[in-house]
Design a protein around this motif. Structure first.
Motif, short mmCIF file in Angstrom:
data_model
loop_
_atom_site.label_atom_id
_atom_site.label_comp_id
_atom_site.label_asym_id
_atom_site.label_seq_id
_atom_site.Cartn_x
_atom_site.Cartn_y
_atom_site.Cartn_z
N ILE A 520 0.87 -1.19 0.00
CA ILE A 520 0.00 0.00 0.00
C ILE A 520 0.90 1.23 0.00
CG2 ILE A 520 -1.82 1.23 1.20
CD1 ILE A 520 -2.59 -1.40 2.54
N SER A 521 0.90 1.95 -1.10
CA SER A 521 1.80 3.11 -1.19
C SER A 521 1.35 4.05 -2.30
CB SER A 521 3.23 2.65 -1.47
OG SER A 521 3.32 2.01 -2.73
N ALA A 522 1.86 5.26 -2.22
CA ALA A 522 1.67 6.25 -3.27
C ALA A 522 3.04 6.81 -3.61
CB ALA A 522 0.73 7.36 -2.82
N GLU A 523 3.34 6.89 -4.90
CA GLU A 523 4.63 7.42 -5.33
C GLU A 523 4.67 8.94 -5.13
OE1 GLU A 523 5.20 6.10 -9.33
OE2 GLU A 523 4.62 4.04 -8.84
N GLY A 524 5.88 9.45 -4.99
CA GLY A 524 6.05 10.87 -4.72
C GLY A 524 5.43 11.78 -5.76
N LYS A 525 5.39 11.33 -7.01
CA LYS A 525 4.90 12.19 -8.08
C LYS A 525 3.44 12.56 -7.91
CE LYS A 525 3.62 8.35 -11.16
NZ LYS A 525 3.83 7.69 -12.47
N LEU A 638 -4.32 -1.89 -13.21
CA LEU A 638 -3.17 -1.44 -13.99
C LEU A 638 -3.13 0.07 -14.11
CD1 LEU A 638 -3.26 -4.13 -16.86
CD2 LEU A 638 -1.85 -4.12 -14.79
N ALA A 639 -4.30 0.68 -14.27
CA ALA A 639 -4.36 2.14 -14.38
C ALA A 639 -3.93 2.82 -13.09
CB ALA A 639 -5.78 2.56 -14.76
N LEU A 640 -4.35 2.26 -11.96
CA LEU A 640 -3.96 2.82 -10.66
C LEU A 640 -2.44 2.78 -10.49
CD1 LEU A 640 -6.49 1.60 -7.94
CD2 LEU A 640 -5.87 3.94 -8.46
N GLU A 641 -1.85 1.64 -10.86
CA GLU A 641 -0.40 1.51 -10.72
C GLU A 641 0.32 2.49 -11.64
OE1 GLU A 641 0.50 -2.58 -11.37
OE2 GLU A 641 -0.34 -3.24 -9.46
N ALA A 642 -0.22 2.69 -12.84
CA ALA A 642 0.39 3.65 -13.76
C ALA A 642 0.29 5.07 -13.21
CB ALA A 642 -0.29 3.58 -15.13
N ALA A 643 -0.75 5.34 -12.45
CA ALA A 643 -0.92 6.67 -11.85
C ALA A 643 -0.06 6.86 -10.62
CB ALA A 643 -2.39 6.89 -11.50
N GLY A 644 0.55 5.78 -10.11
CA GLY A 644 1.43 5.89 -8.95
C GLY A 644 0.81 5.46 -7.64
N PHE A 645 -0.36 4.79 -7.71
CA PHE A 645 -1.03 4.31 -6.49
C PHE A 645 -0.97 2.78 -6.44
CE2 PHE A 645 -3.51 8.22 -7.61
CZ PHE A 645 -3.10 8.99 -6.53
#
Length: 710
Positions: A520-525, A638-645
């Motif tokens: 469970i994480s969110a990328e800095g971007k 897949l879309a969530l992961e591409a968005a950084g979530f």
């Protein structure tokens, strides 16, 4: 300096580790209910399993069934009148079980076997129950193991009768009722009597003991079969056998030698005797009907008994006409197809050694669109990977293997670990009244050579055993594997089938096991302060569009934003939109004007929203792979992961259920609100990172409350 992301580490809820020894089923507490009935001088009527037609069944035993014409619910005191009923008369034994007009021989055969082991029986049938006037309140209770915990099931003593005779199971004596009440408690556990029609003996064995079921196919050569059966009986394990049927017409048809096809027999004893110059190995079986016995060699009327010592013949209870009979092992193997064993303390080598097992138990779900990827034998990897996955680290070989290694026995190579895997699908019997039934389920085990994302690593993994798959509630596999890391993947046979499951893992030596899930994480971007990149003509167009719909205060509330997006949204995104709802616009404003007292969007807020809207449009167009204008759950992940979530399975399931349509599809408008919600959740998590390390800890309950509300 780039904004660091945020990672959430989940910890177990404190309450989740505290388990009561026995849970009251449906929160009905036997002692409290009984005391209340005695105090109020009334007989208990169970509100959770009422004496009505729906409790009997839904089809053959449902309302309007011809089989139930003349059926009356009666208490034992009325059935026996003017006599006195007994809960137990002269002890509980296997002869107390005589099947009635219900196809639950598998359950009754297991109950008959259970009587051979008093400590186990006392757990299922608690003592201190009777029909004595001073203590009688029309309420009884029984205990069953259900998917990792024991439950105490309360029933009233109203039983289905016809012509003042019990319709279902009965005792040979008409005044003993522990077996009919046990059957009623199990029917309640499965929502009706009819749900008990048809089953495997091991299902009841496991529910009586919490043990592990093992199935042996008798047509496969097995020179150690008699020794295995002897060891199982010596250990006090439960055992039964049945003849498979190939058609409905064949069910309960009798063979020429008196055996009933598709019918479950309990195995209650074993004996070796010398007959002439050879040794004969005999098994004792019992038909739960209490009659219809084997008529071949060594049956009650077989002439071979004339050559056996009369004292031994009497000791073996020959010719009792009670449904119990002796059968030679070779005839047993010839006529029966499946042997079912329930181990209380599992022992894969059958040598009866006593030891403790290191056990893990997991409760999981196959959910359509999220974790129901189907079996890999018929599905490509891009669906199979979404199934639940469990990482097992076998830390050291079994002690017996180490001893063999020390002795350097001939032919013994690398030491191995015993791994026992038990997979159960939960509560499927209870769904029969809705047209559901057991699914074909199974599991596969792969050797885990490296860590990584579940989707990318699976195709490279090596299977270490053939797939275990069957149409059964329980599937058990025994494996001997070298120490190392493995992944167990339980699945339904076909994709998109939903069910709950329990997975139990046993090893002789200490092991480590955890469910593999997404971090469970969110990328800095995605946590950067949003700065609109638009300039010149584009920005002026967006500003003019906003001001066109904003009020005199140059702010936009939910109604103004809805009109803007639905009428002039094409000036911001190129995707066709069916239209945002007022509620969706309210949620968007709630996030993008955080801190504003007015609860309305300013132009600055709206420009920030437009930046995200255009980014999410790009991602949506990229991962709407079939160009349907909607996303399924696979595309959404897949879309969530591409968005950084990155979300774990449980959170993903909850949010998709919250924002998708009834067919689990998410259109662009729903997608925008979904993304807004997720971004808001991670901003809240970021605000809790007072240390600035980019990591925080939460319990599972805290995380689910934060991530799914409002």
């Amino acid at each position: 300096m780039a904004q660091p992301g945020i990672t959430i580490h989940l910890t177990k809820d404190p309450s989740a580790t505290v388990a009561a020894r026995v849970f009251p089923y449906r929160d009905q507490r036997y002692q409290d209910l009984k005391r209340r009935c005695l105090r109020e001088r009334r007989l208990f009527v169970d509100p959770e399993f009422q004496p009505r037609m729906e409790s009997l069944g839904y089809h053959e035993l449902g309302p309007g069934s011809r089989k139930l014409q003349g059926m009356v619910w009666k208490r034992p005191k009325d059935i026996c009148a003017p006599g006195i009923p007994h809960f137990v008369l002269e002890g509980m034994n296997r002869m107390d079980v005589c099947q009635g007009q219900l196809g639950d021989c598998w359950f009754l055969a297991a109950a008959a076997s259970l009587t051979l082991y008093p400590p186990l029986l006392r757990r299922v049938v608690p003592s201190g129950q009777s029909f004595q006037a001073a203590d009688y309140a029309g309420i009884f209770h029984f205990q069953f193991w259900q998917y990792g915990q024991w439950v105490d099931v309360v029933v009233d003593d109203l039983l289905p009768t016809k012509d003042n005779k019990l319709l279902f199971v009965r005792s040979p004596t008409d005044d003993e009722f522990w077996v009919p009440l046990l059957e009623k408690a199990y029917a309640k556990l499965n929502d009706s009597y009819e749900a008990m029609n048809g089953g495997f003996m091991n299902e009841a064995f496991v529910d009586f003991t919490g043990g592990i079921g093992e199935t042996i196919r008798l047509k496969a050569p097995n020179p150690k079969l008699f020794k295995t059966i002897q060891a199982v009986l010596n250990k006090g394990s439960l055992m039964g056998a049945h003849i498979q049927v190939t058609s409905l017409e064949d069910r309960e048809a009798q063979t020429s030698q008196g055996l009933v096809k598709g019918h479950t027999y309990s195995i209650t004893g074993i004996h070796k005797l010398t007959f002439g110059d050879r040794e004969v190995r005999l098994l004792r079986l019992r038909n739960p009907w209490g009659d219809k016995e084997w008529t071949g060699r060594w049956s009650d009327k077989s002439p071979v008994w004339e050559y056996v010592d009369p004292e031994l013949r009497a000791k073996l209870n020959v010719d009792m006409r009670d449904g119990e009979f002796w059968m030679q092992l070779k005839d047993f193997v010839q006529h029966f197809d499946m042997l079912e064993i329930c181990h209380f303390c599992p022992d894969t080598d059958g040598e009866g050694s006593s030891h403790c097992w290191d056990v893990d138990c997991f409760q999981g779900r196959w959910v359509k669109g999220h974790s129901a990827g189907g079996h890999q034998s018929i599905q490509p990897w891009d669906l199979f990977w979404i199934n639940p996955q469990f990482h097992v680290a076998l830390l050291g070989p079994d002690e017996c293997q180490l001893r063999k290694l020390q002795r350097k026995e001939q032919g013994h190579k690398d030491p191995t670990c015993t791994l026992l895997v038990s997979l159960m699908q939960r509560d499927q019997r209870r769904r029969r009244n809705r047209g559901k039934d057991f699914l074909i389920i199974g599991f596969q085990i792969f050797q885990l050579s490296r860590a990584g994302q579940r989707r990318e690593m699976l195709p490279a993994l090596r299977p270490v055993s053939p797939p275990s798959i069957d149409y059964s509630r329980d599937i058990t596999g025994y494996f001997r594997l070298p120490p190392g890391d493995y992944v167990i993947i339980p699945s339904t046979h076909s994709p998109f089938q939903e069910a709950d499951f329990t997975l139990r893992i046993f090893t002789e030596k200490k092991h480590q096991c955890l469910e593999m899930d997404e971090e469970i994480s969110a990328e800095g971007k995605v946590l950067q302060v949003m700065k609109p990149p638009m300039t010149g003509q584009d920005q002026r167009l967006v500003e003019e569009t906003f001001l066109k719909y904003a009020g005199q205060d140059q702010r936009a509330g939910p109604a103004e934003l809805q009109a803007l997006l639905n009428q002039d949204g094409s000036k911001i995104v190129s995707l066709n939109m069916e239209g945002f709802s007022a509620e969706q616009c309210r949620k968007l404003i709630q996030y993008f004007c955080q801190g504003s007292q007015s609860g309305k969007l300013t132009l600055h807020d709206f420009l920030q929203f437009c930046v995200r809207l255009q980014e999410w449009e790009r991602i949506f167009a990229m991962y709407d792979m079939d160009r349907s204008g909607t996303m399924n759950t696979h595309e959404m992940r897949l879309a969530l992961e591409a968005a950084g979530f990155h979300l774990n399975k449980r959170t993903m399931e909850a949010l998709v259920k919250k924002y998708s349509d009834p067919w689990l599809q998410i259109d662009f408008e729903r997608f925008v609100v979904f993304m807004t919600h997720v971004e808001k959740v991670f901003w809240l998590c970021k605000s809790r990172d007072v240390s600035g390390r980019g990591e925080i800890n939460m319990t599972e309950k805290e995380w689910m409350e934060l991530s799914t509300f409002p």
